[in-house]
Design a protein around this motif. Structure first.
Motif, mmCIF file in Angstrom:
data_model
loop_
_atom_site.group_PDB
_atom_site.id
_atom_site.type_symbol
_atom_site.label_atom_id
_atom_site.label_comp_id
_atom_site.label_asym_id
_atom_site.label_seq_id
_atom_site.Cartn_x
_atom_site.Cartn_y
_atom_site.Cartn_z
ATOM 1 N N ASP A 88 0.845 -1.214 0.000
ATOM 2 C CA ASP A 88 0.000 0.000 0.000
ATOM 3 C C ASP A 88 0.873 1.255 0.000
ATOM 4 O O ASP A 88 0.626 2.206 -0.737
ATOM 5 C CB ASP A 88 -0.902 0.052 1.253
ATOM 6 C CG ASP A 88 -2.102 -0.874 1.143
ATOM 7 O OD1 ASP A 88 -2.426 -1.292 0.017
ATOM 8 O OD2 ASP A 88 -2.719 -1.178 2.183
ATOM 9 N N LEU A 222 -16.337 0.605 -1.714
ATOM 10 C CA LEU A 222 -15.628 -0.336 -0.838
ATOM 11 C C LEU A 222 -16.582 -0.781 0.262
ATOM 12 O O LEU A 222 -16.866 -0.034 1.193
ATOM 13 C CB LEU A 222 -14.404 0.364 -0.226
ATOM 14 C CG LEU A 222 -13.518 -0.462 0.696
ATOM 15 C CD1 LEU A 222 -12.938 -1.659 -0.041
ATOM 16 C CD2 LEU A 222 -12.387 0.396 1.248
ATOM 17 N N ARG A 228 -12.344 -6.471 -3.296
ATOM 18 C CA ARG A 228 -11.787 -5.185 -3.703
ATOM 19 C C ARG A 228 -12.914 -4.195 -4.011
ATOM 20 O O ARG A 228 -14.042 -4.582 -4.290
ATOM 21 C CB ARG A 228 -10.857 -5.365 -4.881
ATOM 22 C CG ARG A 228 -11.548 -5.665 -6.180
ATOM 23 C CD ARG A 228 -10.514 -5.614 -7.269
ATOM 24 N NE ARG A 228 -11.101 -5.977 -8.544
ATOM 25 C CZ ARG A 228 -10.415 -5.979 -9.660
ATOM 26 N NH1 ARG A 228 -9.133 -5.693 -9.655
ATOM 27 N NH2 ARG A 228 -10.993 -6.309 -10.794
ATOM 28 N N HIS A 232 -11.275 0.790 -9.188
ATOM 29 C CA HIS A 232 -9.851 0.498 -8.978
ATOM 30 C C HIS A 232 -9.151 0.859 -10.272
ATOM 31 O O HIS A 232 -9.800 1.445 -11.173
ATOM 32 C CB HIS A 232 -9.661 -0.987 -8.611
ATOM 33 C CG HIS A 232 -10.447 -1.911 -9.487
ATOM 34 N ND1 HIS A 232 -10.033 -2.248 -10.743
ATOM 35 C CD2 HIS A 232 -11.654 -2.507 -9.307
ATOM 36 C CE1 HIS A 232 -10.937 -3.043 -11.310
ATOM 37 N NE2 HIS A 232 -11.941 -3.213 -10.464
ATOM 38 N N ARG A 257 -6.147 2.849 -1.861
ATOM 39 C CA ARG A 257 -7.236 2.397 -2.730
ATOM 40 C C ARG A 257 -7.895 3.561 -3.464
ATOM 41 O O ARG A 257 -8.341 3.426 -4.602
ATOM 42 C CB ARG A 257 -8.283 1.647 -1.898
ATOM 43 C CG ARG A 257 -7.797 0.270 -1.532
ATOM 44 C CD ARG A 257 -8.552 -0.257 -0.350
ATOM 45 N NE ARG A 257 -8.020 -1.521 0.061
ATOM 46 C CZ ARG A 257 -8.727 -2.647 0.074
ATOM 47 N NH1 ARG A 257 -9.978 -2.645 -0.291
ATOM 48 N NH2 ARG A 257 -8.166 -3.757 0.457
ATOM 49 N N ASP A 260 -5.706 4.388 -6.257
ATOM 50 C CA ASP A 260 -5.847 3.364 -7.311
ATOM 51 C C ASP A 260 -7.035 3.693 -8.209
ATOM 52 O O ASP A 260 -7.009 3.442 -9.412
ATOM 53 C CB ASP A 260 -6.146 1.980 -6.699
ATOM 54 C CG ASP A 260 -4.950 1.377 -5.997
ATOM 55 O OD1 ASP A 260 -3.837 1.856 -6.218
ATOM 56 O OD2 ASP A 260 -5.158 0.426 -5.203
#
Ligand SMILES: Nc1ncnc2c1ncn2[C@@H]1O[C@H](COP(=O)(O)OP(=O)(O)OP(=O)(O)O)[C@@H](O)[C@H]1O
Length: 566
Positions: A88, A222, A228, A232, A257, A260
């Motif tokens: 991460d 999320l 996931r 994304h 995230r 992402d």
């Protein structure tokens, strides 16, 4: 048949470690336990550069170098990570650095009059205006991190800055706003819609600004148990500009995230207060990102040309976030002689003695010690609430009254004892029955996310009396929605709350109740966060030496993010 106990994360990892390496040494297992405990305390990694276990870790198949595949990662600087945190952190740093590198050519002839109109100067002599400089930066860059204390104009700036972006764009921009909690998202929506209507821009620009903010979890899709998020890198968010408020509350994993899910062309604007408490989960992302605030000399020259005189800014071009961070330093809420403003400054400087002195000789009556019996103080300070309740259970009136005063404490235990004491008094007055948790006017705070019911950690509701019985009312935009008490997710009474839970809220008056002894929970960021929840009055109850020790302690969260971005 009894259910087997759920193994702790440390036990589960130890079991995995034994499977991967049956010969794993006690040394490595002990380190594993230590790392899991550190991660649960908010650290992203642990420094092992000078620890005697380092050779054993290097030799273990459970530990890999960056880019390898094992449960633990030990990097060149001797930082030991759970693999998930390493991944991460590495991904987030790369993505942020990539965003910060990108600059667009800007039509200066269009930008300068826009900035002048949106950030008018009060004095005929141009003064440095950090808000205007931040907006100019946002016009040129893909990443802007804007940090400032309460009332420094983060929201004001971001609304104007979105208007700048919309005005300069040759096509309609899709802008989205989000915050880590529902409460913070609702507050952002409210402030932005109020500010939007006053902007000196065309209706089409005004209409292009987002009307509402949502939670980050909802934005990226999320949800618990879903694996996931819906958005994304392979299915990015359909946005050109993403504004995120209360960024100090965002942990490493959620921030990674979110990045992402950001499409390659989009701009990101993070707002927050770097001095506030870090996230509950691991990481201190905003604090790490704001560790160095520096600009390239050519950026400063450009800023001066388009946005007027500069304050003193660091012009050493080194870090990977150079040009991307701006601090707002002037509070429009606290006047120069404000005790809260001055105390906030001293708390952030770690000047414990200075704070004690200030509390004994405050410049006004907005800060001070509370010496009376805590329950009596709180009962009397909640007078607006009792007055609202005497008129019935109108949730809007109760919410308004609850925003007048709040008791804050470091630990849940103290908060629970306080709420219990208030309720015991309500029982004594015959307002609450001893055989039921619910009573008309009970303020409750939700303590878990429940996507089914649509209530989230931190949401506050009020028990209201209806002809069919008691209901619990929650704000839903400008309206209220009611549910039966039996459908409430986990919740607690909220005449008092922890400082952690108070993040993103403000009250006219705050009473901070200190524990009897200084402990790990109590540090500078906690005192600062409690203090800056107060709009007008702040009182502390407890021992001066406990307050001083808290202000002088600044336990760092171990993380490699700032180094990666240096
Ligand atoms: N440049 C300015 N000149 C005059 N008043 C300002 C300016 N900027 C902000 N204000 C006023 O200061 C107050 C606080 O501003 P704002 O809400 O934007 O700050 P904030 O940093 O977002 O605060 P918080 O973190 O507490 O939400 C508002 O009343 C706003 O109108």
């Amino acid at each position: 048949m009894s259910t087997p106990p759920v193994p702790s994360l440390a036990d589960a990892l130890a079991e995995l470690a034994l499977r991967l390496d049956p010969a794993v040494s006690d040394t490595v297992l002990a380190v594993l336990h230590e790392l899991v405990a550190a991660s649960q305390a908010g650290h992203v990694c642990l420094p092992f550069a000078h620890r005697p276990e380092r050779p054993a870790l290097r030799a273990s198949p459970l530990v890999c170098r960056p880019g390898g595949y094992a449960p633990l990662v030990l990097d060149e600087a001797g930082r030991l990570y759970l693999a998930r945190h390493w991944y991460d952190e590495a991904r987030l740093a790369e993505r942020l650095a990539q965003l910060a590198r990108h600059q667009w050519p800007v039509n200066e002839a269009a930008l300068i009059p826009l900035l002048d109109a949106l950030f008018p100067q009060a004095s005929p002599q141009p003064q440095p205006d950090r808000q205007k400089l931040a907006a100019a930066l946002a016009a040129r860059q893909r990443l802007l991190i804007l940090s400032g204390g309460p009332g420094t104009g983060k929201t004001t700036t971001v609304v104007r800055l979105m208007a700048v972006l919309a005005s300069l764009s040759s096509r309609p921009l899709v802008m989205a706003m989000a915050a880590p909690t529902g409460k913070a998202a609702a507050r952002l929506s409210e402030s932005v819609s109020a500010a939007r209507d006053r902007l000196p821009v065309s209706d089409s620009v005004r209409r292009s600004l987002p009307a509402t903010a949502q939670t980050l979890h909802r934005l990226i899709g999320l949800f618990p148990g879903a694996g996931r998020p819906r958005h994304h890198a392979g299915n990015p968010l359909p946005v050109d500009v993403l504004v995120i408020d209360e960024a100090s509350m965002i942990d490493l994993s959620l921030m990674a995230r979110t990045l992402d899910a950001l499409p390659a062309h989009a701009r990101l604007i993070l707002l927050g207060d770097r001095d506030q408490l870090a996230s509950v989960e691991a990481g201190a992302v905003l604090g790490d990102l704001c560790q160095r605030v520096a600009f390239r000399p050519e950026t400063l020259a450009w800023l001066e040309r388009v946005a007027g005189p500069l304050p003193a800014l660091d012009a050493t071009d080194t870090g990977r976030l150079t040009d991307a961070v701006m601090l707002l330093t002037h509070s429009h809420r606290f006047a120069a002689g404000s005790g809260i403003g001055e105390m906030a400054r001293r708390v952030n400087e770690g000047d414990g003695a200075g704070v004690l002195d200030l509390l004994v000789h405050p410049p006004g009556d907005d800060i001070g010690w509370e010496r009376a019996v805590p329950l009596e103080v709180a009962w009397q300070a909640h007078a607006p609430y009792w007055a609202a309740l005497a008129q019935g259970t109108d949730p809007a009136a109760l919410a308004q009254a609850l925003s007048r005063f709040m008791v804050l404490a470091a630990e849940r235990r103290e908060v629970a004892a306080f709420n219990r004491a208030i309720e015991a008094r309500l029982e004594g007055d015959g307002h609450k029955r001893t055989d039921s948790d619910h009573y008309p006017g009970r303020p409750v705070m939700i303590t878990e996310n429940d996507y089914g019911v649509g209530l989230f950690n931190g949401d506050i509701g009020f028990v209201v009396q209806r002809p069919e019985g008691l209901r619990v009312a929650f704000a839903d935009g400008p309206a209220w929605r009611e549910i039966a008490p039996g459908r409430l997710p986990a919740h607690e009474t909220v005449f008092a709350m922890t400082v952690h839970k108070s993040q993103g809220s403000e009250f006219d008056a705050v009473l901070l109740v200190l524990p009897e002894t200084a402990g790990a929970q109590l540090d500078r960021a906690l005192v600062y966060t409690a203090l800056t929840r107060a709009r007008r009055h702040f009182r502390v109850l407890g021992a001066p030496e406990v307050l001083r020790a808290a202000i002088e302690s600044r336990p760092a969260r171990f993380s490699g993010l700032a180094d990666r971005l240096a």
